[in-house]
Design a protein around this motif. Structure first.
Motif, PDB file in Angstrom:
ATOM      1  N   MET A 126      35.829  23.738  17.833  1.00 26.41           N
ATOM      2  CA  MET A 126      35.533  24.130  19.335  1.00 26.41           C
ATOM      3  C   MET A 126      36.496  24.077  20.467  1.00 26.41           C
ATOM      4  O   MET A 126      36.254  24.498  21.410  1.00 26.41           O
ATOM      5  CB  MET A 126      34.314  23.284  19.570  1.00 26.41           C
ATOM      6  N   SER A 160      33.939  29.675  22.125  1.00 27.46           N
ATOM      7  CA  SER A 160      32.762  30.020  22.956  1.00 27.46           C
ATOM      8  C   SER A 160      32.400  31.579  22.326  1.00 27.46           C
ATOM      9  O   SER A 160      31.378  32.090  22.072  1.00 27.46           O
ATOM     10  CB  SER A 160      32.774  29.791  24.027  1.00 27.46           C
ATOM     11  N   VAL A 192      26.335  26.502  23.591  1.00 29.33           N
ATOM     12  CA  VAL A 192      27.297  27.472  23.986  1.00 29.33           C
ATOM     13  C   VAL A 192      27.252  28.081  25.560  1.00 29.33           C
ATOM     14  O   VAL A 192      28.185  27.913  26.032  1.00 29.33           O
ATOM     15  CB  VAL A 192      27.480  28.516  22.879  1.00 29.33           C
ATOM     16  N   ARG A 235      28.084  25.317  28.165  1.00 30.25           N
ATOM     17  CA  ARG A 235      29.332  25.153  27.915  1.00 30.25           C
ATOM     18  C   ARG A 235      30.431  26.267  28.594  1.00 30.25           C
ATOM     19  O   ARG A 235      31.299  25.711  29.245  1.00 30.25           O
ATOM     20  CB  ARG A 235      29.822  24.916  26.392  1.00 30.25           C
TER      21      ARG A 235
END
Length: 501
Positions: free
Chosen positions: A9, A15, A298, A301
């Motif tokens: 990640m 992403s 996601v 984020r």
């Protein structure tokens, strides 16, 4: 395992890859489940098990093309055409209400049928409202933004769109519009009291809408009293629970559902999650919920890592809308909410819904490629095999646009007008604040700094770090050496001329 996931990640394009993967997995799962759940009804109506599935495949392919286009759209171009697109969607909502232009289906006048292809303008209105609302609120951000700047004209425009959709009538899309507007205002930083008032007003209007129309009030009564009309208003929700219970932990097997044999109405659309639970079991349903949960993580984020305020607001709003719609659909299938008619994004059958949801996923993936670390990696040539294969354009770093500059310039007079007021505010003791004289050690420090600054101005330093007073002496010495060389050269040339004579 956790450290490996964290390391993966931490990659610049993690992403982006996750959004693309989730979109593909949900789309493929939706195609498989639409074929399984609609095959029996398609044979009865069209004579072929692939009638509805073929239409879904066409719209899914069109959605993938739209997804690719959304990846290529420059952000400044998206913001420039945000309001014209929203105005065009409002015109479509008006036209669909005109008899002879709009088509009635399942009690709702909400579709255009062009050459046998259905188009639902309410789905387009959801996207244009989210994009234009994010652009509007991002342009009016700042400490000096007023409550009017945040609410007008966004809330009146949303009320107009909601009213046009209620006239169709379409309760599910109305709920989606409310989710989008509330998400925009929440992530834009609306004061909590005002936000709570808007939420209370929305809930009150929802109750009124639920009790005014016959079919809506029947759904609400069936939710609170499921045993009153098990063969009427409560039949669909009751059969969905039977399907989920029939699946157990492992499911009956793909294609082995019994509810799709006309025991569960709209099994391929609103209640497709019940077919997933019956054929794939609890584990299959949990996998679907896990994919949406991963997408929620996601999407938020990406919003937190975005530098562009427009992308931050739009990504958070779009993620909230998709997750909210999925939770409402799953909620009424399992019996936790009243039936509203909202589809499961990318899984339920619905051409316009699938295409527009893939457009939203494409815009979110585009925002993921505009993260600062992603931009640096892409411009450094670390775009990867996937991006090179698709020939994706390099994202541009965020720069405050003209709209933001005009907003800041317009707020400067207000800030200058408020400056004297802030300067003359009363001190905690009650009187006006007075400027205190500096302490003795502060005066000494200030005098020393002034002497050093004065010495620096009168004695500039050269590149070697030595004081500049020696520079004139060196220049004078160089001048004398040059003069001596010139004199010796002249004498030498004079002697040579004398010898020639």
């Amino acid at each position: 395992m956790r450290s490996r996931f964290g390391a993966w990640m931490a990659r610049p394009l993690a992403s982006f890859h996750l959004v693309v993967t989730i979109a593909v997995l949900l789309t493929v799962l939706g195609l498989v489940m639409v074929l399984s759940s609609s095959s029996v009804g398609a044979v009865a109506t069209d004579g072929s098990a692939y009638g509805l599935f073929t239409s879904q495949v066409i719209f899914a392919a069109l959605g993938m093309v739209i997804f690719y286009i959304a990846l290529q759209i420059p952000i400044r171009l998206l913001r420039r055409f945000a309001f014209p697109a929203f105005a065009f969607s409002v015109v479509l909502l008006v036209l669909v209400l005109i008899p002879g232009i709009g088509t009635v289906s399942q009690g709702t006048r909400g579709w255009f049928v062009i050459a046998g292809v259905s188009l639902q303008p309410a789905e387009i209105a959801k996207i244009t409202l989210a994009v234009w609302g994010a652009h509007l609120l991002a342009s009016r951000r700042g400490e000096n933004s007023t409550l009017r700047d945040m609410l007008v004209p966004l809330v009146p425009a949303a009320v107009l769109v909601t009213g046009l959709i209620v006239l169709q009538p379409d309760l599910g899309t109305t709920v989606s519009i409310v989710i989008i507007v509330l998400a925009l205002l929440w992530f834009a930083g609306l004061p909590l009291k005002v936000f709570g008032g808007i939420v209370g007003t929305a809930v009150g209007l929802a109750v009124i809408l639920a009790l005014t129309a016959g079919y809506r009030s029947e759904r609400v009564r069936a939710f609170f009293n499921p045993g009153d009309d098990p063969q009427g208003a409560g039949y669909q929700a009751r059969q969905a629970k039977f399907s989920l219970a029939d699946g157990g932990l492992w499911g009956r097997g793909l294609g082995q559902s019994r509810a799709k044999w006309n025991y569960l109405p709209n099994a391929h659309n609103d209640f497709i999650f019940a077919i997933i639970g019956e054929e794939l079991g609890f584990l299959g349903g949990a996998a679907v919920i896990g994919l949406f949960g991963l997408f929620a993580y996601v999407g938020l984020r990406i919003a937190m890592r975005s530098v562009d305020p427009f992308l931050r607001l739009f990504t958070a709003t779009a993620t909230t809308w998709i997750i909210g719609q999925a939770l409402i659909n799953i909620g009424y299938v399992v019996g936790l909410l009243p039936v509203t008619g909202l589809q499961l994004p990318l899984v339920s059958a619905g051409g316009t819904s699938t295409a527009t949801t893939l457009l939203m996923f494409g815009l979110i993936a585009n925002a993921a490629r505009h993260e600062p670390e992603a931009i640096a990696a892409l411009h450094a040539g670390h775009d990867g095999r996937f991006a090179r294969m698709l020939r994706l354009r390099k994202p541009e770093p965020y720069r405050a646009g003209r709209t933001d500059a005009r907003t800041v310039a317009a707020r400067r007079p207000r800030a200058r007008a408020a400056a004297p007021e802030r300067a003359g505010r009363a001190a905690p003791g009650g009187g006006a604040r007075k400027r205190q004289p500096p302490a003795p050690h502060e005066r000494q420090r200030g005098a020393a700094q002034e002497r050093r600054a004065s010495a620096g101005r009168t004695q500039p330093r050269d590149g070697t770090g030595r004081a500049g007073r020696a520079q004139p002496a060196r220049d004078a010495g160089r001048g004398r050496q040059q003069s001596n060389r010139t004199t010796r050269g002249a004498n030498r040339r004079g002697g040579e001329r004398g010898n020639r004579r």
